[in-house]
Design a protein around this motif. Structure first.
Motif, PDB file in Angstrom:
ATOM      1  N   THR A  44       3.824  15.023  -8.453  1.00 41.39           N
ATOM      2  CA  THR A  44       4.188  13.644  -8.158  1.00 41.39           C
ATOM      3  C   THR A  44       3.598  12.735  -9.231  1.00 41.39           C
ATOM      4  OG1 THR A  44       4.188  14.093  -5.786  1.00 41.39           O
ATOM      5  CG2 THR A  44       4.014  11.787  -6.449  1.00 41.39           C
TER       6      THR A  44
ATOM      7  N   THR B 261      11.498  15.692 -10.071  1.00 44.67           N
ATOM      8  CA  THR B 261      10.224  14.974 -10.128  1.00 44.67           C
ATOM      9  C   THR B 261      10.053  14.128  -8.871  1.00 44.67           C
ATOM     10  OG1 THR B 261      10.400  14.835 -12.525  1.00 44.67           O
ATOM     11  CG2 THR B 261       8.823  13.350 -11.479  1.00 44.67           C
ATOM     12  N   ARG B 262       8.849  14.116  -8.338  1.00 45.51           N
ATOM     13  CA  ARG B 262       8.522  13.267  -7.186  1.00 45.51           C
ATOM     14  C   ARG B 262       7.831  12.012  -7.720  1.00 45.51           C
ATOM     15  NH1 ARG B 262       9.337  16.010  -2.427  1.00 45.51           N
ATOM     16  NH2 ARG B 262      10.019  18.127  -2.825  1.00 45.51           N
ATOM     17  N   VAL B 263       8.201  10.875  -7.128  1.00 41.98           N
ATOM     18  CA  VAL B 263       7.732   9.580  -7.631  1.00 41.98           C
ATOM     19  C   VAL B 263       7.170   8.749  -6.486  1.00 41.98           C
ATOM     20  CG1 VAL B 263       8.444   7.410  -8.735  1.00 41.98           C
ATOM     21  CG2 VAL B 263       9.473   9.569  -9.468  1.00 41.98           C
ATOM     22  N   ARG B 264       6.017   8.136  -6.748  1.00 44.31           N
ATOM     23  CA  ARG B 264       5.461   7.138  -5.828  1.00 44.31           C
ATOM     24  C   ARG B 264       5.291   5.853  -6.609  1.00 44.31           C
ATOM     25  NH1 ARG B 264       3.886   9.302  -0.640  1.00 44.31           N
ATOM     26  NH2 ARG B 264       3.700   7.110  -0.153  1.00 44.31           N
TER      27      ARG B 264
ATOM     28  N   GLU C 291       2.946   8.661 -10.437  1.00 48.66           N
ATOM     29  CA  GLU C 291       2.833   7.318  -9.901  1.00 48.66           C
ATOM     30  C   GLU C 291       3.297   6.318 -10.951  1.00 48.66           C
ATOM     31  OE1 GLU C 291      -1.168   6.656  -8.520  1.00 48.66           O
ATOM     32  OE2 GLU C 291      -0.800   7.821  -6.694  1.00 48.66           O
TER      33      GLU C 291
ATOM     34  N   GLU D 212       7.790   8.657  -0.689  1.00 44.43           N
ATOM     35  CA  GLU D 212       7.749   9.586  -1.815  1.00 44.43           C
ATOM     36  C   GLU D 212       9.205   9.890  -2.177  1.00 44.43           C
ATOM     37  OE1 GLU D 212       5.073  13.240  -2.901  1.00 44.43           O
ATOM     38  OE2 GLU D 212       6.738  13.926  -1.631  1.00 44.43           O
ATOM     39  N   TYR D 213       9.608   9.487  -3.371  1.00 43.64           N
ATOM     40  CA  TYR D 213      10.973   9.661  -3.842  1.00 43.64           C
ATOM     41  C   TYR D 213      11.085  10.965  -4.619  1.00 43.64           C
ATOM     42  CZ  TYR D 213      11.229   4.686  -2.780  1.00 43.64           C
ATOM     43  OH  TYR D 213      11.172   3.468  -2.146  1.00 43.64           O
ATOM     44  N   VAL D 214      12.316  11.478  -4.702  1.00 47.34           N
ATOM     45  CA  VAL D 214      12.599  12.667  -5.501  1.00 47.34           C
ATOM     46  C   VAL D 214      13.764  12.336  -6.421  1.00 47.34           C
ATOM     47  CG1 VAL D 214      13.324  15.083  -5.479  1.00 47.34           C
ATOM     48  CG2 VAL D 214      11.841  14.211  -3.662  1.00 47.34           C
TER      49      VAL D 214
ATOM     50  N   ARG E  65       8.185  22.549  -5.084  1.00 45.17           N
ATOM     51  CA  ARG E  65       7.623  21.204  -5.088  1.00 45.17           C
ATOM     52  C   ARG E  65       7.084  20.882  -6.477  1.00 45.17           C
ATOM     53  NH1 ARG E  65       6.425  17.545  -1.350  1.00 45.17           N
ATOM     54  NH2 ARG E  65       4.638  16.211  -1.715  1.00 45.17           N
TER      55      ARG E  65
END
Length: 197
Positions: free
Chosen positions: A74, A190-193, A76, A108-110, A71
């Motif tokens: 995240t 990368t996780r994106v909000r 923003e 939550e995008y990846v 993981r």
């Protein structure tokens, strides 16, 4: 998983989907496989500058498609939801523009892989029933920072360019900066909000 030689020193590995490609690429980097570049795609991973293709094939046989990548943090990204296709997406989703903002910003995008332009990450996370079609005829110029959808993918245009994705809004985030230690703001994994501005 299927492998194909691409010239004398590269191997293309076909997998089920973008999530599997990201997991394989991450696993291969952690294993230290003998390739100078490991590039995930929508359903493939390219291993470039491989010294011995058969040795790499043997190593890849040890990967399990159920392996999850670690993981990542995240980030923003603030978005002004003022795009020209906001009403179209609202109609396609059976809601109003506020409903689009709520749905889009609740996911939550990846970043599955990068392509199209330096810094352009293909973000997965929207469910298939929220997929929207591309424009029938692409725009000749999409401004840098445009946050857009195509199918179930989300992306942010890092620079002004032609494009056929449905634009929801815009951000001031700099997606590609060659003077940063890591030029891409959103590399694979990368996780994106998205946060309404």
């Amino acid at each position: 998983m299927r492998t194909r030689s691409v010239g004398p020193r590269a191997l293309l590995v076909e997998v089920a989907d973008a999530a599997a490609a990201l997991a394989l690429a991450d696993w291969a980097r952690r294993e230290g496989v003998g390739a100078s570049e490991i590039v995930p795609g929508a359903a493939t991973v390219l291993f470039d500058e491989v010294a011995e293709l058969e040795v790499l094939r043997d190593v890849l046989a040890g990967w399990s498609p159920t392996a999850e990548p670690p993981r990542q943090a995240t980030i923003e990204i603030e978005v002004r939801y003022d795009g020209p296709d906001l009403a179209f997406v609202a109609e396609a989703w059976g809601t109003d523009t506020e409903g689009v903002v709520e749905r889009h910003s609740s996911v939550e995008y990846v970043a599955a892989f990068c392509g199209f332009a330096p810094g352009f990450a293909y973000l997965q996370g929207l469910s298939g029933e929220l997929a929207v079609p591309r424009l029938e005829s692409p725009r000749s110029r999409v401004p840098a920072g445009s946050v857009a959808l195509a199918g179930a993918w989300c992306g942010i245009y890092p620079s002004a360019s032609p494009g056929g994705w449905r634009i929801l809004g815009s951000t001031d985030a700099v997606l590609w900066d060659q003077v940063r230690d890591q030029p891409a703001l959103v590399p694979p994994g990368t996780r994106v909000r998205f946060v309404p501005a």
